[in-house]
Design a protein around this motif. Structure first.
Motif, PDB file in Angstrom:
ATOM      1  N   LEU A  93      43.857  46.045  43.878  1.00 26.57           N
ATOM      2  CA  LEU A  93      43.768  45.159  45.033  1.00 26.57           C
ATOM      3  C   LEU A  93      43.927  43.703  44.633  1.00 26.57           C
ATOM      4  CD1 LEU A  93      40.724  46.797  46.861  1.00 26.57           C
ATOM      5  CD2 LEU A  93      43.121  46.911  47.574  1.00 26.57           C
ATOM      6  N   MET A  94      44.979  43.088  45.098  1.00 23.79           N
ATOM      7  CA  MET A  94      45.163  41.649  44.899  1.00 23.79           C
ATOM      8  C   MET A  94      44.650  40.955  46.149  1.00 23.79           C
ATOM      9  SD  MET A  94      48.778  41.434  42.825  1.00 23.79           S
ATOM     10  CE  MET A  94      48.335  39.835  42.127  1.00 23.79           C
ATOM     11  N   LEU A  95      43.321  40.807  46.200  1.00 24.89           N
ATOM     12  CA  LEU A  95      42.624  40.228  47.335  1.00 24.89           C
ATOM     13  C   LEU A  95      41.576  39.239  46.836  1.00 24.89           C
ATOM     14  CD1 LEU A  95      41.877  43.455  49.432  1.00 24.89           C
ATOM     15  CD2 LEU A  95      43.688  41.787  49.876  1.00 24.89           C
ATOM     16  N   GLU A  96      41.188  38.324  47.714  1.00 27.34           N
ATOM     17  CA  GLU A  96      40.086  37.428  47.389  1.00 27.34           C
ATOM     18  C   GLU A  96      38.764  38.186  47.500  1.00 27.34           C
ATOM     19  OE1 GLU A  96      40.097  34.244  46.231  1.00 27.34           O
ATOM     20  OE2 GLU A  96      42.267  34.510  46.116  1.00 27.34           O
ATOM     21  N   GLU A  97      37.767  37.727  46.778  1.00 26.07           N
ATOM     22  CA  GLU A  97      36.466  38.385  46.759  1.00 26.07           C
ATOM     23  C   GLU A  97      35.892  38.545  48.163  1.00 26.07           C
ATOM     24  OE1 GLU A  97      33.501  40.522  45.160  1.00 26.07           O
ATOM     25  OE2 GLU A  97      35.204  39.694  44.031  1.00 26.07           O
ATOM     26  N   ALA A  98      36.066  37.535  49.017  1.00 27.42           N
ATOM     27  CA  ALA A  98      35.512  37.582  50.364  1.00 27.42           C
ATOM     28  C   ALA A  98      36.105  38.709  51.203  1.00 27.42           C
ATOM     29  CB  ALA A  98      35.746  36.247  51.069  1.00 27.42           C
ATOM     30  N   ALA A  99      37.336  39.109  50.878  1.00 28.95           N
ATOM     31  CA  ALA A  99      38.001  40.167  51.636  1.00 28.95           C
ATOM     32  C   ALA A  99      37.624  41.560  51.133  1.00 28.95           C
ATOM     33  CB  ALA A  99      39.516  39.995  51.559  1.00 28.95           C
ATOM     34  N   MET A 100      37.037  41.645  49.953  1.00 34.95           N
ATOM     35  CA  MET A 100      36.740  42.940  49.349  1.00 34.95           C
ATOM     36  C   MET A 100      35.661  43.711  50.098  1.00 34.95           C
ATOM     37  SD  MET A 100      38.798  43.378  46.809  1.00 34.95           S
ATOM     38  CE  MET A 100      38.053  44.548  45.682  1.00 34.95           C
ATOM     39  N   ALA A 101      34.885  43.021  50.937  1.00 33.18           N
ATOM     40  CA  ALA A 101      33.812  43.695  51.671  1.00 33.18           C
ATOM     41  C   ALA A 101      34.341  44.813  52.550  1.00 33.18           C
ATOM     42  CB  ALA A 101      33.036  42.682  52.508  1.00 33.18           C
ATOM     43  N   ASP A 102      35.567  44.667  53.055  1.00 30.25           N
ATOM     44  CA  ASP A 102      36.144  45.717  53.895  1.00 30.25           C
ATOM     45  C   ASP A 102      36.496  46.968  53.091  1.00 30.25           C
ATOM     46  OD1 ASP A 102      35.884  44.449  56.292  1.00 30.25           O
ATOM     47  OD2 ASP A 102      37.951  43.744  56.420  1.00 30.25           O
ATOM     48  N   LEU A 120      46.653  37.836  50.838  1.00 34.30           N
ATOM     49  CA  LEU A 120      46.655  36.417  50.497  1.00 34.30           C
ATOM     50  C   LEU A 120      45.517  36.176  49.515  1.00 34.30           C
ATOM     51  CD1 LEU A 120      47.654  33.560  50.793  1.00 34.30           C
ATOM     52  CD2 LEU A 120      46.233  33.316  52.825  1.00 34.30           C
ATOM     53  N   ALA A 121      45.850  36.023  48.247  1.00 36.51           N
ATOM     54  CA  ALA A 121      44.844  35.938  47.191  1.00 36.51           C
ATOM     55  C   ALA A 121      45.236  34.886  46.160  1.00 36.51           C
ATOM     56  CB  ALA A 121      44.667  37.301  46.530  1.00 36.51           C
ATOM     57  N   PRO A 122      45.090  33.602  46.478  1.00 36.54           N
ATOM     58  CA  PRO A 122      45.490  32.540  45.554  1.00 36.54           C
ATOM     59  C   PRO A 122      44.890  32.676  44.156  1.00 36.54           C
ATOM     60  CG  PRO A 122      45.002  31.609  47.699  1.00 36.54           C
ATOM     61  CD  PRO A 122      44.605  33.050  47.769  1.00 36.54           C
ATOM     62  N   SER A 123      43.645  33.137  44.073  1.00 40.76           N
ATOM     63  CA  SER A 123      43.011  33.257  42.757  1.00 40.76           C
ATOM     64  C   SER A 123      43.584  34.402  41.929  1.00 40.76           C
ATOM     65  CB  SER A 123      41.497  33.458  42.917  1.00 40.76           C
ATOM     66  OG  SER A 123      41.197  34.724  43.494  1.00 40.76           O
ATOM     67  N   MET A 124      44.333  35.314  42.574  1.00 40.82           N
ATOM     68  CA  MET A 124      44.924  36.454  41.870  1.00 40.82           C
ATOM     69  C   MET A 124      46.390  36.232  41.512  1.00 40.82           C
ATOM     70  SD  MET A 124      42.659  38.952  41.579  1.00 40.82           S
ATOM     71  CE  MET A 124      43.549  40.519  41.519  1.00 40.82           C
ATOM     72  N   PHE A 125      46.984  35.194  42.054  1.00 44.32           N
ATOM     73  CA  PHE A 125      48.411  34.987  41.837  1.00 44.32           C
ATOM     74  C   PHE A 125      48.662  34.187  40.563  1.00 44.32           C
ATOM     75  CE2 PHE A 125      49.038  35.307  46.717  1.00 44.32           C
ATOM     76  CZ  PHE A 125      49.070  36.694  46.625  1.00 44.32           C
ATOM     77  N   ASP A 126      48.213  34.749  39.445  1.00 41.53           N
ATOM     78  CA  ASP A 126      48.475  34.134  38.146  1.00 41.53           C
ATOM     79  C   ASP A 126      49.292  35.098  37.294  1.00 41.53           C
ATOM     80  OD1 ASP A 126      46.693  36.075  37.162  1.00 41.53           O
ATOM     81  OD2 ASP A 126      44.997  34.702  37.226  1.00 41.53           O
ATOM     82  N   TYR A 127      49.687  34.658  36.117  1.00 46.56           N
ATOM     83  CA  TYR A 127      50.585  35.461  35.276  1.00 46.56           C
ATOM     84  C   TYR A 127      49.957  36.798  34.891  1.00 46.56           C
ATOM     85  CZ  TYR A 127      54.145  36.464  31.761  1.00 46.56           C
ATOM     86  OH  TYR A 127      55.155  37.038  31.046  1.00 46.56           O
ATOM     87  N   TYR A 128      48.674  36.787  34.568  1.00 45.14           N
ATOM     88  CA  TYR A 128      47.995  38.007  34.121  1.00 45.14           C
ATOM     89  C   TYR A 128      48.000  39.067  35.226  1.00 45.14           C
ATOM     90  CZ  TYR A 128      44.252  41.256  32.963  1.00 45.14           C
ATOM     91  OH  TYR A 128      43.526  42.401  32.735  1.00 45.14           O
ATOM     92  N   ASN A 129      47.529  38.708  36.415  1.00 46.83           N
ATOM     93  CA  ASN A 129      47.405  39.684  37.497  1.00 46.83           C
ATOM     94  C   ASN A 129      48.755  40.135  38.043  1.00 46.83           C
ATOM     95  OD1 ASN A 129      44.430  40.045  38.055  1.00 46.83           O
ATOM     96  ND2 ASN A 129      44.556  37.821  38.175  1.00 46.83           N
ATOM     97  N   LEU A 130      49.694  39.207  38.136  1.00 45.82           N
ATOM     98  CA  LEU A 130      51.024  39.593  38.605  1.00 45.82           C
ATOM     99  C   LEU A 130      51.714  40.518  37.617  1.00 45.82           C
ATOM    100  CD1 LEU A 130      52.165  36.148  40.059  1.00 45.82           C
ATOM    101  CD2 LEU A 130      51.811  38.255  41.374  1.00 45.82           C
TER     102      LEU A 130
END
Length: 262
Positions: A93-102, A120-130
């Motif tokens: 899941l490439m999601l922000e922490e706040a969205a993970m509750a669902d 939409l996960a700005p904190s996940m859109f880095d080289y490692y996660n992509l």
């Protein structure tokens, strides 16, 4: 340009950029919604927002002053959750922490991912996660895009949405994404239920995602010139929107005229 026509038996309304931006209502939107409620026409608020849960959106909208019920909010995040559950997937899941509750009641064992879900996960859109997502896709994991919006509106201006990152993964892994939210016809129809799309209207600020997607299903579309709207957007789809209005208040005025005359 097409013109709005009746009868109208259902209304779908976008949230961010259409009736509010971040923590503030677009001027006149609260009062306009109250007037729309008086028609008794069923309303659903359809949003591609994936940074917050439906409960968070409900709390935010109530705090701002909108009279909205939680079950009237139809989110692409919730639709993605339903898809994951129905297919028994174990997605990365490439999601922000706040969205993970669902997704809190679903177990995702680390290292055993069989799919990739991108919101939409700005904190996940880095080289490692992509790169991690890219490698899963190379192994045949399906790519599920909660939506592919290019950008959205914040107080400081337009900012990138998840679309560019989804397209980048598609390009790198030579695959195609399955889109869950708007403009997927399935998403719009699920919000409408059994109501004929030809008797429904969509109001939104994104000419392709909101209006183009809805009209492809047979709905009528009203484009508002707030949020992510940019001059000339109404000319980017064919057929063009049924109506183009400066804001949500003017869109409601158009609707009330048609409802009264039909």
């Amino acid at each position: 340009m097409n013109r709005l026509r009746g009868p109208i038996k259902a209304l779908l309304i976008d949230l961010s950029g259409t009736i509010y931006i971040e923590d503030a209502a677009i001027p006149g939107a609260i009062e306009a919604l109250k007037r729309l409620r008086e028609t008794r026409i069923p309303i659903k608020f359809v949003t591609n927002t994936t940074m917050e849960t439906r409960q968070f959106l409900y709390d935010t909208l109530h705090k701002i002053g909108f009279d909205i019920q939680a079950d009237e909010i139809w989110t692409s995040l919730w639709a993605a959750r339903d898809l994951v559950v129905s297919r028994k997937l174990k997605p990365y899941l490439m999601l922000e922490e706040a969205a993970m509750a669902d997704f809190s009641d679903i177990e995702f064992p680390d290292g055993e991912y069989d799919s990739v879900v991108v919101g939409l996960a700005p904190s996940m859109f880095d080289y490692y996660n992509l790169t991690k997502a890219f490698r899963l896709l190379l192994k045949g994991a399906p790519l599920i895009a909660i939506h592919e919006s290019k950008y959205y509106k914040k107080k400081e201006g337009l900012v990138l949405g998840p679309g560019p990152f989804v397209k980048g993964l598609q390009y790198a892994a030579d695959c195609k994404s399955e889109v869950v939210g708007k403009p997927s016809p399935t998403f719009f129809q699920s919000a409408l239920g059994n109501i004929d799309p030809r008797q429904a209207v969509m109001i939104g600020d994104d000419v392709r995602i909101d209006i183009g997607g809805a009209q492809e299903l047979g709905m009528q579309g009203i484009l508002v010139q707030t949020g992510k709207y940019r001059p000339g957007d109404e000319n980017k789809i064919s057929p063009p929107p049924c109506e183009v209005c400066p804001n949500f208040t003017h869109a409601v005025e158009k609707l009330l005229q048609v409802i009264k005359s039909s």
